[in-house]
Design an enzyme around this catalytic site. Structure first.
Site, PDB file in Angstrom:
ATOM      1  N   GLY A  74     -21.174  -3.074 -13.209  1.00 47.21           N
ATOM      2  CA  GLY A  74     -21.747  -3.978 -12.144  1.00 47.21           C
ATOM      3  C   GLY A  74     -20.561  -4.870 -11.413  1.00 47.21           C
ATOM      4  O   GLY A  74     -20.516  -5.036 -10.301  1.00 47.21           O
ATOM      5  N   THR A  75     -19.475  -5.352 -12.427  1.00 49.01           N
ATOM      6  CA  THR A  75     -18.526  -6.347 -11.852  1.00 49.01           C
ATOM      7  C   THR A  75     -17.547  -5.695 -10.850  1.00 49.01           C
ATOM      8  O   THR A  75     -17.285  -6.078  -9.759  1.00 49.01           O
ATOM      9  CB  THR A  75     -17.716  -6.654 -12.900  1.00 49.01           C
ATOM     10  OG1 THR A  75     -18.363  -7.413 -13.883  1.00 49.01           O
ATOM     11  CG2 THR A  75     -16.517  -7.672 -12.371  1.00 49.01           C
ATOM     12  N   ASN A 156     -30.056 -13.241 -14.342  1.00 48.99           N
ATOM     13  CA  ASN A 156     -29.797 -12.666 -15.659  1.00 48.99           C
ATOM     14  C   ASN A 156     -29.932 -13.824 -16.878  1.00 48.99           C
ATOM     15  O   ASN A 156     -29.920 -13.552 -17.859  1.00 48.99           O
ATOM     16  CB  ASN A 156     -28.357 -12.383 -15.788  1.00 48.99           C
ATOM     17  CG  ASN A 156     -27.382 -13.355 -15.587  1.00 48.99           C
ATOM     18  OD1 ASN A 156     -27.508 -13.882 -14.535  1.00 48.99           O
ATOM     19  ND2 ASN A 156     -26.465 -13.360 -16.229  1.00 48.99           N
ATOM     20  N   GLN A 184     -29.898  -6.493 -13.530  1.00 52.38           N
ATOM     21  CA  GLN A 184     -30.764  -6.677 -14.239  1.00 52.38           C
ATOM     22  C   GLN A 184     -32.143  -5.924 -13.700  1.00 52.38           C
ATOM     23  O   GLN A 184     -33.404  -6.119 -14.603  1.00 52.38           O
ATOM     24  CB  GLN A 184     -30.952  -8.178 -14.217  1.00 52.38           C
ATOM     25  CG  GLN A 184     -30.072  -8.854 -15.238  1.00 52.38           C
ATOM     26  CD  GLN A 184     -30.029  -8.426 -16.591  1.00 52.38           C
ATOM     27  OE1 GLN A 184     -30.814  -7.982 -17.317  1.00 52.38           O
ATOM     28  NE2 GLN A 184     -28.703  -8.870 -17.226  1.00 52.38           N
ATOM     29  N   SER A 204     -25.369  -1.433 -13.219  1.00 52.51           N
ATOM     30  CA  SER A 204     -24.422  -1.298 -14.709  1.00 52.51           C
ATOM     31  C   SER A 204     -25.242  -0.383 -15.686  1.00 52.51           C
ATOM     32  O   SER A 204     -26.430  -0.918 -16.022  1.00 52.51           O
ATOM     33  CB  SER A 204     -23.957  -2.739 -14.969  1.00 52.51           C
ATOM     34  OG  SER A 204     -23.044  -2.446 -16.044  1.00 52.51           O
ATOM     35  N   ALA A 205     -24.713   0.667 -16.179  1.00 51.49           N
ATOM     36  CA  ALA A 205     -25.633   1.521 -17.072  1.00 51.49           C
ATOM     37  C   ALA A 205     -25.883   0.784 -18.414  1.00 51.49           C
ATOM     38  O   ALA A 205     -26.899   1.115 -18.688  1.00 51.49           O
ATOM     39  CB  ALA A 205     -24.833   2.741 -17.108  1.00 51.49           C
ATOM     40  N   HIS A 206     -25.259  -0.138 -18.768  1.00 60.35           N
ATOM     41  CA  HIS A 206     -25.318  -0.719 -20.286  1.00 60.35           C
ATOM     42  C   HIS A 206     -26.668  -1.667 -20.005  1.00 60.35           C
ATOM     43  O   HIS A 206     -26.874  -1.902 -21.386  1.00 60.35           O
ATOM     44  CB  HIS A 206     -24.149  -1.064 -21.000  1.00 60.35           C
ATOM     45  CG  HIS A 206     -23.667  -2.569 -20.464  1.00 60.35           C
ATOM     46  ND1 HIS A 206     -23.731  -3.479 -21.031  1.00 60.35           N
ATOM     47  CD2 HIS A 206     -23.055  -2.701 -19.034  1.00 60.35           C
ATOM     48  CE1 HIS A 206     -23.386  -4.639 -20.380  1.00 60.35           C
ATOM     49  NE2 HIS A 206     -22.605  -4.089 -18.988  1.00 60.35           N
ATOM     50  N   THR A 242      -9.288  10.201 -11.684  1.00 60.95           N
ATOM     51  CA  THR A 242     -10.432  11.194 -12.197  1.00 60.95           C
ATOM     52  C   THR A 242     -11.536  10.593 -12.783  1.00 60.95           C
ATOM     53  O   THR A 242     -11.527   9.504 -13.609  1.00 60.95           O
ATOM     54  CB  THR A 242      -9.588  11.897 -13.387  1.00 60.95           C
ATOM     55  OG1 THR A 242      -8.617  12.640 -12.830  1.00 60.95           O
ATOM     56  CG2 THR A 242     -10.422  13.058 -14.017  1.00 60.95           C
ATOM     57  N   CYS A 335     -20.831 -13.307 -20.366  1.00 62.32           N
ATOM     58  CA  CYS A 335     -19.596 -13.473 -19.925  1.00 62.32           C
ATOM     59  C   CYS A 335     -19.090 -14.888 -19.992  1.00 62.32           C
ATOM     60  O   CYS A 335     -17.731 -15.109 -19.537  1.00 62.32           O
ATOM     61  CB  CYS A 335     -19.537 -13.065 -18.336  1.00 62.32           C
ATOM     62  SG  CYS A 335     -19.850 -11.185 -17.900  1.00 62.32           S
TER      63      CYS A 335
END
Length: 383
Positions: A74-75, A156, A184, A204-206, A242, A335
């Site tokens: 996301g960042t 968040n 979120q 963001s995947a996590h 890559t 963060c």
């Protein structure tokens, strides 16, 4: 203490990966190791998986596959969009809020220094919502400039939900671009980006049971931003290097799995959050719920933020004590971990006396249970 016995209420920081995600991650690393840019069969197999992931994500969000750009999270997605809008689109003014994630706040501050743009912060209501009337006043005031509005969908720390449709309509009315940090909300809400008229978004995947180190940006077709990381022509020339195939495929698996069971999980988490509120009120009748986090209609089902007046003397040791008891939660964004300052989100709208009260953010996932909530309340009651 055994890791399995610990309780994790910090899912807004990161989530536990689905077992299926770890399985596909391992399989891809082992079996499909070709460079996606290579023309031989190994490379073509890898490239095919990347494009399939792109199509599946785009289909759920009701956008075109070419509008999805894979990033490291996301960042990076926020940086790609914000910097690109100023550098390539000539944006002169950014309208944002003081409760955005620092990936947005710090980037806009740097852009002000580098490009001498103007930044306007929209006012907040007493409950931490964006004041839409003030937003319109700012848009009217800057209507002769190129403007980007950057406001997150789900906060968040307090879970407040931005009315995306209303904001996008205001932006269109005054000719402004609209970017939303949806870190979120992706994987937790149905999102038709085409219908919402959002120009840009970040994910963001996590945050939806994927792995760390991968995410994506949505950039509406017809809006031309230049590359952010230079090298090869990967990601339509916008992000050289890559592609991390294993990360992208793992994110696709988490994304598909999240939306496959979305309604069921939403109902479960809503009931879990309701139970949490009930139990906290029983044991801490003076508890104060920050923002709209206790309103199940106007906040996300995954986050709640609570102030504990009766634990004021324990403010400095509260998180440490809970951690010793095997319970993970937070005071705000991960963060900001280690910072001695108050949460910038709560500071932006709470009165001074409320800021002296210890506040904790609890964030849930489908892996949490009512029994864990009971344990948490029991531990808190001993303080």
């Amino acid at each position: 203490m055994n890791l399995k016995d610990r309780i994790y209420f910090d899912n807004a920081s990161t989530t536990q990966p689905f077992a299926e995600v770890l399985e596909v991650l391992s399989q891809t690393l082992s079996d499909i190791y070709g460079n996606p840019s290579s023309t031989h069969s190994f490379g073509r197999s890898a490239k095919s998986l990347i494009e399939s992931a792109r199509k599946n994500i785009a289909k759920e969000l009701q956008v075109q596959a070419s509008e999805i750009i894979f990033t490291s999270g996301g960042t990076e997605a926020n940086n790609l969009i914000l910097r690109g809008c100023v550098r390539d689109l000539g944006v002169q003014t950014i309208i944002t809020s003081p409760i955005e994630h620092h990936a947005v706040l710090h980037t806009t501050e740097l852009l002000k220094t580098e490009y001498h743009i103007d930044i306007h912060y929209v006012r907040l209501t007493e409950e931490g919502d964006v004041d839409l009337k003030h937003l319109e006043e700012l848009l009217q005031k800057t209507s002769r400039q190129k403007v980007l509005v950057s406001l997150m969908h789900v906060n968040n720390e307090i879970g407040n939900i931005l009315p995306l449709k209303k904001v996008s309509e205001l932006c269109k009315l005054y000719g402004a671009y609209f970017h939303s940090d949806m870190v979120q909300s992706v994987g937790h809400f149905r999102l038709n980006l085409n219908e919402l008229s959002v120009d840009f978004m970040a994910a963001s995947a996590h945050k939806f049971h994927g792995i760390k180190g991968v995410g994506f940006a949505y950039i509406q077709k017809g809006i031309d931003l230049n590359g952010f990381i230079f090298g090869g022509e990967q990601e339509r020339g916008m992000r050289g290097g890559t592609e991390p195939l294993h990360n992208i495929v793992a994110m696709e698996k988490a994304f598909v799995q999240s939306y496959k069971n979305l309604e069921e999980n939403t109902l479960y988490l809503s009931e879990l959050k309701q139970y949490f509120i009930k139990r906290i009120k029983e044991v801490f009748p003076d508890a104060l719920f920050n923002g709209k986090s206790a309103d199940l209609r106007q906040s996300t089902h995954t986050i709640i933020n609570v102030g504990f007046p009766s634990l004021k003397q324990k403010n400095d040791t509260l998180l440490f004590y809970l951690d010793l008891k095997g319970i993970a939660c937070s005071k705000g964004s991960a963060c900001q971990s280690g910072s001695t300052q108050n949460s910038h989100v709560l500071t932006a709208f709470l009165p001074e006396d409320r800021l002296k009260i210890p506040s904790l953010r609890f964030s849930f996932s489908q892996f949490n249970t009512k029994q864990e909530i009971d344990t948490l309340v029991d531990v808190l009651s001993t303080l």
